[in-house]
Motif scaffolding. Structure first.
Motif, mmCIF file in Angstrom:
data_model
loop_
_atom_site.group_PDB
_atom_site.id
_atom_site.type_symbol
_atom_site.label_atom_id
_atom_site.label_comp_id
_atom_site.label_asym_id
_atom_site.label_seq_id
_atom_site.Cartn_x
_atom_site.Cartn_y
_atom_site.Cartn_z
ATOM 1 N N GLU A 177 35.087 0.487 -8.917
ATOM 2 C CA GLU A 177 34.196 -0.145 -7.938
ATOM 3 C C GLU A 177 34.965 -1.017 -6.952
ATOM 4 O OE1 GLU A 177 30.750 0.255 -7.662
ATOM 5 O OE2 GLU A 177 31.124 1.893 -9.049
ATOM 6 N N THR A 187 35.542 -4.145 -6.828
ATOM 7 C CA THR A 187 34.700 -5.274 -6.410
ATOM 8 C C THR A 187 35.520 -6.409 -5.812
ATOM 9 O OG1 THR A 187 33.104 -4.697 -8.127
ATOM 10 C CG2 THR A 187 32.963 -6.918 -7.178
ATOM 11 N N ARG A 216 37.072 -5.381 -2.400
ATOM 12 C CA ARG A 216 36.058 -5.324 -1.353
ATOM 13 C C ARG A 216 35.664 -6.725 -0.897
ATOM 14 N NH1 ARG A 216 32.213 -1.280 -4.596
ATOM 15 N NH2 ARG A 216 30.605 -2.393 -3.438
ATOM 16 N N GLY A 230 22.803 -4.847 2.860
ATOM 17 C CA GLY A 230 23.798 -5.567 3.634
ATOM 18 C C GLY A 230 23.356 -5.852 5.056
ATOM 19 N N GLU A 259 29.039 -6.312 6.655
ATOM 20 C CA GLU A 259 29.300 -5.846 5.291
ATOM 21 C C GLU A 259 28.048 -5.107 4.857
ATOM 22 O OE1 GLU A 259 30.485 -7.378 0.771
ATOM 23 O OE2 GLU A 259 30.014 -8.839 2.346
ATOM 24 N N HIS A 297 26.176 -1.635 2.644
ATOM 25 C CA HIS A 297 26.303 -0.734 1.497
ATOM 26 C C HIS A 297 24.998 0.015 1.323
ATOM 27 C CE1 HIS A 297 23.791 -3.448 -0.985
ATOM 28 N NE2 HIS A 297 24.395 -4.406 -0.303
ATOM 29 N N ARG A 301 26.906 7.299 -2.146
ATOM 30 C CA ARG A 301 27.000 5.843 -2.062
ATOM 31 C C ARG A 301 28.212 5.426 -1.209
ATOM 32 N NH1 ARG A 301 27.971 3.461 -7.445
ATOM 33 N NH2 ARG A 301 28.892 5.496 -7.907
ATOM 34 N N TRP A 353 30.222 1.687 0.769
ATOM 35 C CA TRP A 353 30.324 0.273 1.147
ATOM 36 C C TRP A 353 31.305 0.195 2.306
ATOM 37 C CZ3 TRP A 353 34.565 -2.774 1.741
ATOM 38 C CH2 TRP A 353 34.388 -4.161 1.820
ATOM 39 N N SER A 397 32.987 -2.733 5.398
ATOM 40 C CA SER A 397 33.019 -4.045 6.042
ATOM 41 C C SER A 397 34.066 -4.011 7.139
ATOM 42 C CB SER A 397 33.349 -5.152 5.029
ATOM 43 O OG SER A 397 33.336 -6.429 5.663
ATOM 44 N N TRP A 451 34.609 2.208 1.529
ATOM 45 C CA TRP A 451 34.724 2.587 0.115
ATOM 46 C C TRP A 451 33.605 3.561 -0.231
ATOM 47 C CZ3 TRP A 451 31.067 2.324 -3.673
ATOM 48 C CH2 TRP A 451 31.493 2.542 -4.997
ATOM 49 N N THR A 452 33.957 4.587 -1.011
ATOM 50 C CA THR A 452 32.985 5.462 -1.657
ATOM 51 C C THR A 452 33.409 5.590 -3.119
ATOM 52 O OG1 THR A 452 34.168 7.569 -1.377
ATOM 53 C CG2 THR A 452 32.845 6.788 0.511
#
Length: 287
Positions: free
Chosen positions: A3, A5, A8, A54, A76, A78, A102, A104, A106, A130-131
């Motif tokens: 992820e 996290t 990101r 987001g 940002e 998602h 999915r 994300w 930014s 990001w995927t």
């Protein structure tokens, strides 16, 4: 693929910090600008993605001493890509995108249109995407004068070259060529400006190194552009100069509405339309 996290969060926070630094520098330039009208200030508006996750910050200054219109946006976001955007990413070869939509993302996006026709318009953005199957960085900066000064073009490119050099000796030449190709207007048969650098899908396998390069690109923007804006903001101009500026802005608008990948992505993923289209000039002309 994890992820990511922490990574990101680090990237999103840095993009927001860069946005803050640039808006502060632009307002300080406004205070030094010509004329006795009040200095321009950014109007800051939170943005949200309709029905998705987001949002961001839209910062736009209009009618200043130096800037006729400038936007410095941070986002940002998602959620789940719509089928058309998912298909486009899958066609680009993004790992796993066919099966898991999915995402994300930014970044910071900036476009400045200047009061003085001798002062160049400019664009800059940096971003992380990001995927579940991949991550990458992209961005760059390009200069868009309607009245070109060779020394301004040389300074802008030299500053970007210096930013690229510590990270990979091939980056500047590769990404300059990419900008020349990307910021070209096929139906006009010409570039929209004097170029800069552009890169996308940057994933060397070393997230920390790629993020460091993306930070270097963002940090090079103010040294590349501010001296040009300050040097040209008091230059004498006439109606012919303004006419040339408005016609050049028409080219800029055509490119952003027809070809720009970021504009298409922002609108297709449901981001605030005003934030996506803040790059458009306040006035333009076609002949």
């Amino acid at each position: 693929m994890t992820e990511m996290t922490a990574e990101r969060r680090e990237a999103a926070d840095w993009f927001r910090t860069l946005r803050d630094r640039i808006t502060t520098a632009f307002e300080a330039l406004e205070d030094r600008g010509p004329g006795d009208q009040p200095s321009g200030r950014f109007e800051v508006t939170p943005t949200e993605r309709a029905g998705n996750g987001g949002g961001g910050i839209m910062s736009v200054m209009r009618g200043g001493r130096v800037f006729e219109k400038v936007g410095v946006n941070w986002s940002e976001v998602h959620g789940t890509l719509q089928p058309r955007a998912q298909a486009a990413m899958a066609a680009r070869g993004v790992p796993g995108m066919k099966d898991d939509p999915r995402f994300w993302a930014s970044g910071i996006s900036l476009v400045a249109h200047m009061q003085n026709p001798h002062s160049p318009a400019v664009h800059m953005n940096t971003r992380m995407f990001w995927t579940p199957g991949a991550w990458w960085f992209g961005g760059g900066a390009d200069l868009n004068p309607c009245l070109e000064y060779a020394e301004d073009t040389a300074h802008f490119h030299a500053t970007l070259q210096d930013a690229c050099a510590p990270h990979d000796a091939s980056y500047y030449a590769r990404f300059k060529a990419w900008a020349d190709e990307y910021f070209f207007i096929p139906h006009r048969g010409r570039a929209r400006g004097v170029g800069g650098i552009f890169y996308d899908d940057l994933n060397t396998g070393d997230w920390r190194a790629d993020f460091a390069f993306t930070r270097a690109v963002g940090e090079a923007f103010l040294p590349a552009f501010l001296p040009l804006a300050e040097a040209r903001m008091t230059h004498d101009w006439d109606e012919a100069d303004k006419d040339a500026q408005l016609i050049h802005r028409g080219l800029y608008a055509e490119y952003n509405l027809v070809y720009d990948r970021g504009t298409k992505f922002g609108l297709e993923t449901g981001h605030n339309a005003d934030a996506v289209l803040m790059s458009l000039p306040p006035l333009a002309k076609w002949v």
